[in-house]
Design a protein around this motif. Structure first.
Motif, PDB file in Angstrom:
ATOM      1  N   VAL A   1      31.837  49.196   0.320  1.00 46.91           N
ATOM      2  CA  VAL A   1      30.999  48.047   0.674  1.00 46.91           C
ATOM      3  C   VAL A   1      31.899  46.859   0.998  1.00 46.91           C
ATOM      4  O   VAL A   1      32.829  46.545   0.258  1.00 46.91           O
ATOM      5  N   ALA A   2      31.642  46.241   2.133  1.00 44.49           N
ATOM      6  CA  ALA A   2      32.426  45.081   2.555  1.00 44.49           C
ATOM      7  C   ALA A   2      31.876  43.825   1.892  1.00 44.49           C
ATOM      8  O   ALA A   2      30.676  43.561   1.945  1.00 44.49           O
ATOM      9  N   GLU A   3      32.740  43.078   1.263  1.00 45.08           N
ATOM     10  CA  GLU A   3      32.309  41.869   0.566  1.00 45.08           C
ATOM     11  C   GLU A   3      32.583  40.601   1.363  1.00 45.08           C
ATOM     12  O   GLU A   3      32.005  39.554   1.098  1.00 45.08           O
ATOM     13  N   ILE A   4      33.492  40.699   2.330  1.00 43.32           N
ATOM     14  CA  ILE A   4      33.823  39.566   3.190  1.00 43.32           C
ATOM     15  C   ILE A   4      34.017  40.100   4.612  1.00 43.32           C
ATOM     16  O   ILE A   4      34.153  41.311   4.811  1.00 43.32           O
ATOM     17  N   PRO A   5      34.067  39.226   5.631  1.00 41.00           N
ATOM     18  CA  PRO A   5      34.188  39.690   7.015  1.00 41.00           C
ATOM     19  C   PRO A   5      35.631  39.956   7.439  1.00 41.00           C
ATOM     20  O   PRO A   5      36.023  39.650   8.570  1.00 41.00           O
TER      21      PRO A   5
ATOM     22  N   LYS B   1      43.466  41.580   0.690  1.00 37.34           N
ATOM     23  CA  LYS B   1      42.609  41.639  -0.501  1.00 37.34           C
ATOM     24  C   LYS B   1      42.186  40.225  -0.879  1.00 37.34           C
ATOM     25  O   LYS B   1      42.978  39.285  -0.829  1.00 37.34           O
ATOM     26  N   HIS B   2      40.922  40.108  -1.279  1.00 42.58           N
ATOM     27  CA  HIS B   2      40.376  38.796  -1.625  1.00 42.58           C
ATOM     28  C   HIS B   2      39.749  38.874  -3.015  1.00 42.58           C
ATOM     29  O   HIS B   2      38.906  39.731  -3.289  1.00 42.58           O
ATOM     30  N   ASP B   3      40.168  37.957  -3.895  1.00 41.69           N
ATOM     31  CA  ASP B   3      39.679  37.967  -5.273  1.00 41.69           C
ATOM     32  C   ASP B   3      38.628  36.893  -5.546  1.00 41.69           C
ATOM     33  O   ASP B   3      38.139  36.763  -6.660  1.00 41.69           O
ATOM     34  N   GLY B   4      38.290  36.110  -4.510  1.00 46.20           N
ATOM     35  CA  GLY B   4      37.374  34.997  -4.714  1.00 46.20           C
ATOM     36  C   GLY B   4      35.912  35.374  -4.534  1.00 46.20           C
ATOM     37  O   GLY B   4      35.537  36.553  -4.594  1.00 46.20           O
ATOM     38  N   PRO B   5      35.059  34.379  -4.260  1.00 49.64           N
ATOM     39  CA  PRO B   5      33.623  34.629  -4.062  1.00 49.64           C
ATOM     40  C   PRO B   5      33.385  35.583  -2.897  1.00 49.64           C
ATOM     41  O   PRO B   5      34.174  35.659  -1.959  1.00 49.64           O
ATOM     42  N   HIS B   6      32.261  36.292  -2.962  1.00 49.13           N
ATOM     43  CA  HIS B   6      31.934  37.281  -1.948  1.00 49.13           C
ATOM     44  C   HIS B   6      30.817  36.784  -1.046  1.00 49.13           C
ATOM     45  O   HIS B   6      29.997  35.958  -1.444  1.00 49.13           O
TER      46      HIS B   6
ATOM     47  N   PRO C   1      28.299  41.310   5.905  1.00 53.51           N
ATOM     48  CA  PRO C   1      29.253  42.425   5.959  1.00 53.51           C
ATOM     49  C   PRO C   1      28.649  43.628   5.247  1.00 53.51           C
ATOM     50  O   PRO C   1      28.063  43.496   4.175  1.00 53.51           O
ATOM     51  N   LEU C   2      28.783  44.803   5.846  1.00 51.36           N
ATOM     52  CA  LEU C   2      28.201  46.002   5.251  1.00 51.36           C
ATOM     53  C   LEU C   2      29.267  46.943   4.695  1.00 51.36           C
ATOM     54  O   LEU C   2      29.315  47.190   3.495  1.00 51.36           O
ATOM     55  N   THR C   3      30.115  47.489   5.567  1.00 46.62           N
ATOM     56  CA  THR C   3      31.079  48.480   5.103  1.00 46.62           C
ATOM     57  C   THR C   3      32.411  48.366   5.848  1.00 46.62           C
ATOM     58  O   THR C   3      32.460  47.927   6.996  1.00 46.62           O
ATOM     59  N   HIS C   4      33.467  48.779   5.156  1.00 43.77           N
ATOM     60  CA  HIS C   4      34.748  49.105   5.774  1.00 43.77           C
ATOM     61  C   HIS C   4      34.869  50.621   5.683  1.00 43.77           C
ATOM     62  O   HIS C   4      34.711  51.192   4.602  1.00 43.77           O
ATOM     63  N   VAL C   5      35.132  51.276   6.799  1.00 45.09           N
ATOM     64  CA  VAL C   5      35.141  52.733   6.776  1.00 45.09           C
ATOM     65  C   VAL C   5      36.448  53.291   7.307  1.00 45.09           C
ATOM     66  O   VAL C   5      37.232  52.601   7.956  1.00 45.09           O
ATOM     67  N   ALA C   6      36.654  54.558   7.024  1.00 48.37           N
ATOM     68  CA  ALA C   6      37.786  55.284   7.591  1.00 48.37           C
ATOM     69  C   ALA C   6      37.389  55.827   8.958  1.00 48.37           C
ATOM     70  O   ALA C   6      36.207  56.005   9.260  1.00 48.37           O
ATOM     71  N   VAL C   7      38.385  56.085   9.785  1.00 53.74           N
ATOM     72  CA  VAL C   7      38.166  56.674  11.104  1.00 53.74           C
ATOM     73  C   VAL C   7      38.531  58.151  11.045  1.00 53.74           C
ATOM     74  O   VAL C   7      39.594  58.517  10.534  1.00 53.74           O
ATOM     75  N   TYR C   8      37.648  58.985  11.587  1.00 52.58           N
ATOM     76  CA  TYR C   8      37.893  60.425  11.672  1.00 52.58           C
ATOM     77  C   TYR C   8      37.903  60.827  13.143  1.00 52.58           C
ATOM     78  O   TYR C   8      37.031  60.416  13.918  1.00 52.58           O
TER      79      TYR C   8
END
Length: 545
Positions: free
Chosen positions: A349-353, A360-365, A512-519
């Motif tokens: 799940v993507a928390e930021i754009p 990597k981001h440790d702050g607010p989402h 933001p919804l998801t970060h995914v892998a490419v196949y």
């Protein structure tokens, strides 16, 4: 004598020396002249089942991976290029470069002996040189450029990075040296020159097209210096390329022919792969991954990629200009479920754009907690106690997005929001979405490993009617982006992007919804194929047993 021996060893091994002064004062990358090209290419044809037809073969106009694959990274090269395996920039058509102490002047020293393609429609009389760099960037930079006047098109990536304003001068120092002078420090400048839009075109070819009154052919019959030579294109059917026998990196051309077979249906792509009618396919259905893995004749290379799937709310349409509505729509979506079901748990799940692959981001989402009751309350507070109706746009290239759209539709129905899903052919979809005709669009972005290529390109005011599908404009946000671009110190620069990110989080122009892998699936006889983290499919060095 000892010194001479040392020099001979240095030359024979073609060592690369790199000198970088503090704060990017000067960068040199020395490499020796290219080896001679192979006398003959392996007499083999590589078949690639592509997911869609390109709208353009002109890299400066391209806007999607399918177009960069068919042009920028197959036919062309750039001054600097991204490493195929690591997220870093290295030499391309420039062997080395210097950056002035004040960060305003970039001098590129060009590779010698590089040949443009010889085709049925163009036969070069000289090698690549500084004139081609001036033509490529002058066309994008100067509204009065003769070629631009003959073929007046937009250059979205170039202008949206503000390079039309940032570049003051492009000067030819000699046939193999070019200097760019900038108005202000531009930290992402060098990395941006490695992107597809900055692919180098032939000035001689441009002059021929001008003379014959066929300037628009530059968009349909490309000429470059890259590993493959454009042969012909049958719209929505196939694109044919020849291997470049004179390529300056001969080890990167391992087949005599490369054919793109346009195959929009992912199930049909897989069927063709199994029947040996394709050697490589893009975007297999996620439901088919296990079957591909278990087939002894197939391979399934993958890589976490710089990709974001997201939901953009068109803030030029009511009621999406209301922050309460945007927050309600966001909170009503079960993003964990979408990741597990629509994307088969292949990402996160993507928390930021911004892609988590490189930052990597440790702050607010940006994502608010899934809460149906709170979402309903927000709609009531916004003045929509009985819900609302909207259109949800997607394109048919990704089956997973269709599933995600249906899940979002079901989630929104629970809070009284009726979403009508609309599917458009890729070209129509991108044209109409950039024109701002949609209410909400489910889309994706592939960026470079630089924060500016996410926050700056997707969300600034100048990107409206282009990559900013939310049609969002916030002067304070833009101010931080402008400061960050002019800041060399990496820590200070990162902090400015963090400030901009906080504004995005508060205003929620998209979810933001998801970060995914490419196949990308291949036949087992395909050699040296690697998934590109920038998602354009690369055929450099790819061969067949």
């Amino acid at each position: 004598m000892e010194k001479n021996n040392w020099m001979r060893i240095l030359y024979s091994r073609a060592l690369i020396f790199v000198f970088m002064a503090l704060r990017l004062t000067v960068l040199f990358v020395f490499i020796l002249p290219s080896r001679p090209a192979y006398a003959a290419l392996p007499n083999k044809t590589l078949l690639y089942c592509s997911e869609a037809s390109p709208r353009s073969f002109d890299p400066s106009q391209a806007g999607a991976p399918v177009e960069y694959t068919a042009s920028a990274f197959t036919v062309h090269n750039r001054l600097v290029e991204f490493d195929r395996d690591a997220m870093k920039i290295g030499p391309g058509l420039a062997t080395h470069w210097e950056i002035s102490a004040d960060g305003l002047r970039y001098t590129f020293y060009l590779r010698r002996g590089v040949k443009f393609h010889t085709t049925s429609f163009f036969k070069p009389t000289r090698d690549f040189n500084a004139d081609d760099v001036l033509f490529t960037f002058g066309r994008m930079h100067d509204p009065q450029h003769p070629f631009r006047k003959a073929y007046p098109v937009s250059f979205p990536y170039f202008t949206n990075l503000s390079l039309d304003k940032e570049i003051i001068e492009i000067k030819k120092l000699d046939d193999y040296a070019v200097r760019f002078t900038l108005k202000s420090v531009n930290a992402p400048f060098l990395m941006n020159l490695g992107l597809g839009f900055a692919s180098i075109l032939s000035a001689e070819y441009g002059a021929q097209l001008l003379k014959t009154g066929r300037a628009a052919d530059i968009n349909q019959r490309p000429v470059g210096t890259g590993p493959f030579i454009f042969n012909d294109y049958t719209k929505d059917v196939s694109i044919r390329f020849d291997g470049n026998p004179n390529y300056w990196k001969p080890e990167d051309v391992q087949v005599a022919k490369l054919v793109f077979l346009i195959t929009p249906d992912p199930a049909l792509r897989l069927q063709k792969l199994k029947k040996k009618e394709c050697h490589v396919i893009n975007y297999p259905n996620l439901d088919d991954l296990d079957a591909i893995k278990s087939d002894p004749n197939l391979r399934l290379p993958s890589r976490p990629a710089l990709i974001l799937h997201y939901l953009a709310y068109n803030m030029s349409h009511q009621p999406f200009d209301n922050i309460l509505v945007r927050r309600a729509l966001d909170m009503a979506i079960n993003k964990d479920s979408i990741n597990q079901v629509a994307f088969r748990g292949t990402g996160q799940v993507a928390e930021i754009p911004i892609s988590s692959v490189f930052w990597k981001h440790d702050g607010p989402h940006a994502n608010r907690a899934y809460n149906m009751q709170k979402a309903k309350d927000l709609l009531v507070e916004a003045g929509y106690p009985n819900g609302l109706k909207l259109s949800l746009w997607i394109n048919p290239l990704h089956k997973s997005r269709e599933v995600a759209a249906e899940m979002i539709q079901a989630d929104w129905r629970k809070i009284g929001v009726e979403a009508k899903i609309r599917l458009y052919e890729w070209g129509e979809y991108i044209r109409r979405a950039r024109a701002g005709e949609h209410d909400v669009v489910l889309t994706g972005w592939t960026g470079s490993p630089d924060l500016d290529d996410w926050l700056g390109v997707l969300l600034t005011c100048g990107e409206r009617n282009n990559n900013n599908f939310a049609q969002w404009c916030n002067p304070s946000f833009d101010g931080y982006i402008k400061q960050a671009r002019a800041t060399i110190n990496p820590i200070q620069r990162e902090n400015l992007y963090k400030e901009a990110l906080q504004i995005f989080i508060l205003e929620q122009p998209f979810t933001p919804l998801t970060h995914v892998a490419v196949y990308q699936a291949t036949r087992k006889e395909v050699t040296n194929f690697k998934v590109n983290y920038l998602t354009a499919v690369l055929f450099t060095g790819v061969g067949l047993e």
